[in-house]
Design an enzyme around this catalytic site. Structure first.
Site, PDB file in Angstrom:
ATOM      1  N   ARG A 104     -23.834  68.301 -16.988  1.00 27.80           N
ATOM      2  CA  ARG A 104     -23.992  67.116 -16.169  1.00 27.80           C
ATOM      3  C   ARG A 104     -22.962  66.236 -15.664  1.00 27.80           C
ATOM      4  O   ARG A 104     -22.541  65.916 -14.675  1.00 27.80           O
ATOM      5  CB  ARG A 104     -25.166  66.186 -17.129  1.00 27.80           C
ATOM      6  CG  ARG A 104     -25.538  65.026 -16.425  1.00 27.80           C
ATOM      7  CD  ARG A 104     -25.737  65.060 -14.861  1.00 27.80           C
ATOM      8  NE  ARG A 104     -26.552  66.229 -14.479  1.00 27.80           N
ATOM      9  CZ  ARG A 104     -27.004  66.751 -13.574  1.00 27.80           C
ATOM     10  NH1 ARG A 104     -26.019  66.367 -12.457  1.00 27.80           N
ATOM     11  NH2 ARG A 104     -27.877  67.465 -13.277  1.00 27.80           N
ATOM     12  N   LYS A 139     -13.327  50.193  -0.480  1.00 28.29           N
ATOM     13  CA  LYS A 139     -14.984  50.292  -1.026  1.00 28.29           C
ATOM     14  C   LYS A 139     -15.290  51.336  -1.854  1.00 28.29           C
ATOM     15  O   LYS A 139     -16.118  52.252  -1.233  1.00 28.29           O
ATOM     16  CB  LYS A 139     -15.712  49.934   0.310  1.00 28.29           C
ATOM     17  CG  LYS A 139     -15.278  48.685   1.077  1.00 28.29           C
ATOM     18  CD  LYS A 139     -16.155  48.474   2.307  1.00 28.29           C
ATOM     19  CE  LYS A 139     -15.755  47.147   3.040  1.00 28.29           C
ATOM     20  NZ  LYS A 139     -16.345  46.932   4.323  1.00 28.29           N
ATOM     21  N   LYS A 171      -5.750  40.026   5.894  1.00 25.45           N
ATOM     22  CA  LYS A 171      -7.123  39.714   6.761  1.00 25.45           C
ATOM     23  C   LYS A 171      -7.409  38.342   6.858  1.00 25.45           C
ATOM     24  O   LYS A 171      -6.693  37.568   6.952  1.00 25.45           O
ATOM     25  CB  LYS A 171      -8.072  40.330   5.513  1.00 25.45           C
ATOM     26  CG  LYS A 171      -7.900  41.416   4.729  1.00 25.45           C
ATOM     27  CD  LYS A 171      -8.570  42.529   5.681  1.00 25.45           C
ATOM     28  CE  LYS A 171      -9.880  42.740   5.625  1.00 25.45           C
ATOM     29  NZ  LYS A 171     -10.404  43.925   6.005  1.00 25.45           N
ATOM     30  N   GLU A 201      -5.062  41.775  10.420  1.00 27.21           N
ATOM     31  CA  GLU A 201      -6.508  41.787  11.348  1.00 27.21           C
ATOM     32  C   GLU A 201      -6.475  41.015  12.111  1.00 27.21           C
ATOM     33  O   GLU A 201      -6.204  39.699  12.098  1.00 27.21           O
ATOM     34  CB  GLU A 201      -7.469  41.459  10.223  1.00 27.21           C
ATOM     35  CG  GLU A 201      -8.896  42.018  10.701  1.00 27.21           C
ATOM     36  CD  GLU A 201      -9.930  41.267   9.468  1.00 27.21           C
ATOM     37  OE1 GLU A 201     -10.086  42.642   8.450  1.00 27.21           O
ATOM     38  OE2 GLU A 201     -10.445  40.500   9.514  1.00 27.21           O
ATOM     39  N   ASP A 222     -10.581  44.238  14.549  1.00 29.87           N
ATOM     40  CA  ASP A 222     -11.945  44.265  13.612  1.00 29.87           C
ATOM     41  C   ASP A 222     -13.197  43.792  14.447  1.00 29.87           C
ATOM     42  O   ASP A 222     -13.015  42.971  15.345  1.00 29.87           O
ATOM     43  CB  ASP A 222     -11.794  43.161  12.580  1.00 29.87           C
ATOM     44  CG  ASP A 222     -12.917  43.100  11.517  1.00 29.87           C
ATOM     45  OD1 ASP A 222     -13.362  44.248  11.079  1.00 29.87           O
ATOM     46  OD2 ASP A 222     -13.515  42.086  11.365  1.00 29.87           O
TER      47      ASP A 222
END
Length: 285
Positions: A104, A139, A171, A201, A222
């Protein structure tokens, strides 16, 4: 392009932690209860109903090795290979208990990483007629970033930052706190070392004009439409790398790539990739 080499220490650490989680305090009591200690078996790991891109063989091998070092694991393909439904990617021979106890964990790593590699390959194929490269993001599944980013490479994609210390990526929230595009860029340039790249960004072409005036290594465009991206690429004129990001999907990535951007970052490669179904089939020897 050759694949990076997975860090063997990270592989062992991750697989050992997964086995510790699975074995608990008493180990595989089902195999202990039903299978004689001396029983031996042969097994294959095979793809089920879907084709895919292979990633994660080293982790699967390590699972069997840590459970029983006497097990023989033979890879029949290599990470980065494409396979068809029913394809056999590995054979294992030795203690039946050992094979079943490691099964597994080995399949969990393989299924997850093949899923990431396979989804990445679909994106990469969709933009293969352009210069754009598909990139992953941060992410990722906590604890599995190195392996998921490796799987992206197996699928034909490229890696973005591995962590917050790889590069400066300014960002929108950084810009808001810093007081604007130019103050943020100037502060970053004053802080970063000569080997650290700076990316920023922008949401609008007006912000892009500020970036072009001040300078950066990469600009992240973006949530722009293909038309806006084309205009941005024309404004940049090759002075810095252009990266598109934000809500990229398989049905939109082709148009984004055709705008002329250099990079397209896709969070879905790691946060939404479905696990690919591979299974272990065993026969007594």
């Amino acid at each position: 392009m050759p694949l990076p080499v997975l860090n063997s220490l990270l592989v062992e650490q991750a697989v050992r932690a997964a086995l510790d989680e699975d074995f608990g305090r008493a180990g595989d009591i089902t195999s202990q209860a039903t299978i004689p200690a001396e029983a031996r078996a042969k097994a294959v790991i095979a793809a089920r109903k879907k084709p895919g891109a292979l990633a994660g063989l080293e982790l699967a091998k390590k699972a069997f090795e840590l459970v029983d070092p006497s097990l023989c694991f033979e890879a029949l393909a290599a990470d980065g290979d494409r396979f068809s439904p029913g394809a056999i990617v590995a054979r294992i021979e030795g203690s039946a208990r050992g094979i079943l106890s490691a099964e597994r964990v080995a399949l969990n790593f393989l299924g997850r990483m093949c899923g990431v590699a396979t989804l990445t390959s679909h994106y990469a194929q969709a933009v293969a007629h352009t210069k754009a490269k598909i990139c992953c993001t941060r992410k990722t599944t906590p604890g599995l970033r190195a392996f998921e980013k490796y799987a992206v490479r197996c699928g034909g994609g490229m890696n973005h930052r591995f962590g917050l210390d790889d590069a400066v990526l300014i960002k929108d929230n950084h810009i808001a706190v810093a007081g604007g595009v130019i103050p943020a860029l100037r502060a970053a340039k004053g802080f970063a070392g000569h080997l650290v790249k700076i990316e920023i960004e922008v949401d609008t072409l007006d912000q892009l004009r500020e970036v072009l005036a001040e300078g950066a290594d990469v600009v992240l465009l973006d949530n722009m439409s293909p038309e806006q991206l084309r205009a941005a690429v024309a404004m940049i004129g090759g002075r810095m790398l252009a990266e598109a990001s934000g809500g990229v999907a398989l049905d939109s990535v082709k148009a984004i790539a055709e705008s002329g951007v250099d990079l397209i970052s896709v969070g879905a490669l790691t946060h939404s990739a479905p696990v690919l179904d591979l299974g272990l089939d065993i026969e007594m020897s």
